[in-house]
Design a protein around this motif. Structure first.
Motif, PDB file in Angstrom:
ATOM      1  N   GLY A   8       0.812  -1.222   0.000  1.00  0.00           N
ATOM      2  CA  GLY A   8       0.000   0.000   0.000  1.00  0.00           C
ATOM      3  C   GLY A   8       0.839   1.262   0.000  1.00  0.00           C
ATOM      4  O   GLY A   8       0.304   2.369  -0.076  1.00  0.00           O
ATOM      5  N   SER A  58      -0.679   4.808  -1.309  1.00  0.00           N
ATOM      6  CA  SER A  58      -0.831   5.756  -0.217  1.00  0.00           C
ATOM      7  C   SER A  58      -0.099   7.061  -0.558  1.00  0.00           C
ATOM      8  O   SER A  58      -0.643   8.161  -0.433  1.00  0.00           O
ATOM      9  CB  SER A  58      -0.293   5.088   1.044  1.00  0.00           C
ATOM     10  OG  SER A  58      -0.019   5.995   2.005  1.00  0.00           O
ATOM     11  N   ASP A 100      -5.304  -7.543  -5.570  1.00  0.00           N
ATOM     12  CA  ASP A 100      -5.203  -7.061  -4.192  1.00  0.00           C
ATOM     13  C   ASP A 100      -4.557  -8.183  -3.372  1.00  0.00           C
ATOM     14  O   ASP A 100      -5.032  -9.314  -3.395  1.00  0.00           O
ATOM     15  CB  ASP A 100      -6.608  -6.731  -3.665  1.00  0.00           C
ATOM     16  CG  ASP A 100      -6.559  -6.050  -2.307  1.00  0.00           C
ATOM     17  OD1 ASP A 100      -5.459  -5.777  -1.797  1.00  0.00           O
ATOM     18  OD2 ASP A 100      -7.653  -5.787  -1.752  1.00  0.00           O
ATOM     19  N   PRO A 109      -3.915  -8.489   0.256  1.00  0.00           N
ATOM     20  CA  PRO A 109      -4.103  -7.869   1.575  1.00  0.00           C
ATOM     21  C   PRO A 109      -3.155  -8.400   2.649  1.00  0.00           C
ATOM     22  O   PRO A 109      -2.899  -7.703   3.627  1.00  0.00           O
ATOM     23  CB  PRO A 109      -5.568  -8.188   1.924  1.00  0.00           C
ATOM     24  CG  PRO A 109      -5.963  -9.297   1.031  1.00  0.00           C
ATOM     25  CD  PRO A 109      -5.095  -9.248  -0.182  1.00  0.00           C
ATOM     26  N   ARG A 148      -0.298  -5.877   3.602  1.00  0.00           N
ATOM     27  CA  ARG A 148      -0.594  -4.446   3.731  1.00  0.00           C
ATOM     28  C   ARG A 148       0.124  -3.805   4.914  1.00  0.00           C
ATOM     29  O   ARG A 148       0.118  -4.326   6.008  1.00  0.00           O
ATOM     30  CB  ARG A 148      -2.104  -4.228   3.868  1.00  0.00           C
ATOM     31  CG  ARG A 148      -2.532  -2.816   3.542  1.00  0.00           C
ATOM     32  CD  ARG A 148      -2.569  -2.528   2.048  1.00  0.00           C
ATOM     33  NE  ARG A 148      -3.854  -2.879   1.497  1.00  0.00           N
ATOM     34  CZ  ARG A 148      -4.031  -3.922   0.690  1.00  0.00           C
ATOM     35  NH1 ARG A 148      -3.032  -4.678   0.328  1.00  0.00           N
ATOM     36  NH2 ARG A 148      -5.236  -4.193   0.233  1.00  0.00           N
ATOM     37  N   THR A 206      -7.484   1.009   0.957  1.00  0.00           N
ATOM     38  CA  THR A 206      -8.242  -0.007   0.221  1.00  0.00           C
ATOM     39  C   THR A 206      -8.569   0.550  -1.162  1.00  0.00           C
ATOM     40  O   THR A 206      -8.659   1.765  -1.336  1.00  0.00           O
ATOM     41  CB  THR A 206      -9.577  -0.355   0.925  1.00  0.00           C
ATOM     42  OG1 THR A 206     -10.265   0.868   1.195  1.00  0.00           O
ATOM     43  CG2 THR A 206      -9.364  -1.128   2.204  1.00  0.00           C
ATOM     44  N   ALA A 207      -8.706  -0.349  -2.108  1.00  0.00           N
ATOM     45  CA  ALA A 207      -9.087   0.079  -3.455  1.00  0.00           C
ATOM     46  C   ALA A 207     -10.604   0.245  -3.501  1.00  0.00           C
ATOM     47  O   ALA A 207     -11.333  -0.439  -2.785  1.00  0.00           O
ATOM     48  CB  ALA A 207      -8.639  -0.962  -4.466  1.00  0.00           C
ATOM     49  N   ASP A 208     -11.069   1.170  -4.338  1.00  0.00           N
ATOM     50  CA  ASP A 208     -12.520   1.292  -4.553  1.00  0.00           C
ATOM     51  C   ASP A 208     -13.016   0.099  -5.363  1.00  0.00           C
ATOM     52  O   ASP A 208     -14.124  -0.386  -5.142  1.00  0.00           O
ATOM     53  CB  ASP A 208     -12.822   2.601  -5.286  1.00  0.00           C
ATOM     54  CG  ASP A 208     -12.414   3.799  -4.456  1.00  0.00           C
ATOM     55  OD1 ASP A 208     -13.095   4.064  -3.455  1.00  0.00           O
ATOM     56  OD2 ASP A 208     -11.387   4.436  -4.774  1.00  0.00           O
ATOM     57  N   ALA A 256     -11.479  -3.679  -6.967  1.00  0.00           N
ATOM     58  CA  ALA A 256     -10.374  -4.630  -7.087  1.00  0.00           C
ATOM     59  C   ALA A 256     -10.839  -5.816  -7.924  1.00  0.00           C
ATOM     60  O   ALA A 256     -11.958  -6.310  -7.757  1.00  0.00           O
ATOM     61  CB  ALA A 256      -9.909  -5.097  -5.710  1.00  0.00           C
ATOM     62  N   THR A 309      -8.567 -10.898  -5.437  1.00  0.00           N
ATOM     63  CA  THR A 309      -7.719 -11.004  -4.258  1.00  0.00           C
ATOM     64  C   THR A 309      -6.775 -12.170  -4.480  1.00  0.00           C
ATOM     65  O   THR A 309      -7.207 -13.258  -4.872  1.00  0.00           O
ATOM     66  CB  THR A 309      -8.574 -11.237  -2.999  1.00  0.00           C
ATOM     67  OG1 THR A 309      -9.473 -10.114  -2.872  1.00  0.00           O
ATOM     68  CG2 THR A 309      -7.719 -11.330  -1.750  1.00  0.00           C
TER      69      THR A 309
END
Ligand code: PRP
Length: 186
Positions: free
Chosen positions: A108, A112, A133, A135, A138, A143-145, A147, A150
């Motif tokens: 991230g 960021s 993604d 996670p 991280r 967070t992505a709007d 994705a 995963t």
């Protein structure tokens, strides 16, 4: 016979057909969110270049295309936690609705940094879209709007993603054989 790239792939994680179908869904979702807003699609080089090319064609909005190059990894396989701009956007983002297009959201750190940068330059809104993604790794609360998939904490390559600047031209997302990245260069 397997190509010289395919010989280094442990398994296919996401097939070409799965990528195509999901990219269209993401394109449709962006269309619904940003219809009438003339967004600027901002691809984060280099990893996003394949996804970006498919995504903009899956989303027939009036829009612009720009790129930015941000590096946080330098030549390491683990994020250094720092980011810098190696190639900047060639037009103003002030007042623009930006669709940030990433291939992977990992620690991230890159997103960021980039989101802060775009806000400081006056972007009206940010829609963060990542194909993958991860996670598990991280470090930043981001967070992505939207994705696409995963993925587990494995070394994934292809469809723009690299290892040591290779494998970007695989048409699918694959998991690299550990022997490849554990190998010491002569
Ligand atoms: C990769 C990827 C993202 C970033 C994600 O870029 O394309 O931009 O790392 O990782 P993070 O969430 O841990 O910051 P990389 O710096 O490897 O450059 P590349 O896109 O040129 O491959």
């Amino acid at each position: 016979m397997k190509s010289e790239l395919e010989q280094d792939i442990l398994k296919v994680l996401i097939t070409e057909d799965q990528l195509k179908a999901r990219v269209q869904e993401l394109g449709d979702a962006i269309y619904d969110r940003l219809e009438g807003k003339n967004p600027l699609f901002l691809g984060v080089l280099k990893g996003s270049f394949v996804f970006m090319a498919d995504l903009v064609r899956a989303c027939q909005l009036r829009s612009n295309v720009e790129f930015i190059a941000v590096s946080s990894y330098e030549d390491a396989t683990v994020s250094s936690g720092r980011a810098k701009i190696n190639y900047d956007i060639q037009r103003s983002v002030e007042g623009r609705d930006i669709v940030v297009v990433e291939d992977i959201l990992d620690s991230g750190n890159t997103l960021s940094f980039l989101c802060g940068y775009l806000k400081s330059r006056g972007a009206a809104s940010l829609t963060v879209v990542t194909l993958l993604d991860k996670p598990a790794r991280r470090e930043k609360a981001i967070t992505a709007d939207l994705a696409g998939f995963t993925v587990p904490d494995a070394f994934v390559v292809g469809y723009g993603l690299d290892f040591a600047q290779r494998y970007r031209n695989l048409p699918y997302i694959g998991v690299l054989k550990p022997a490849v990245y554990e190998k010491k260069e002569p």
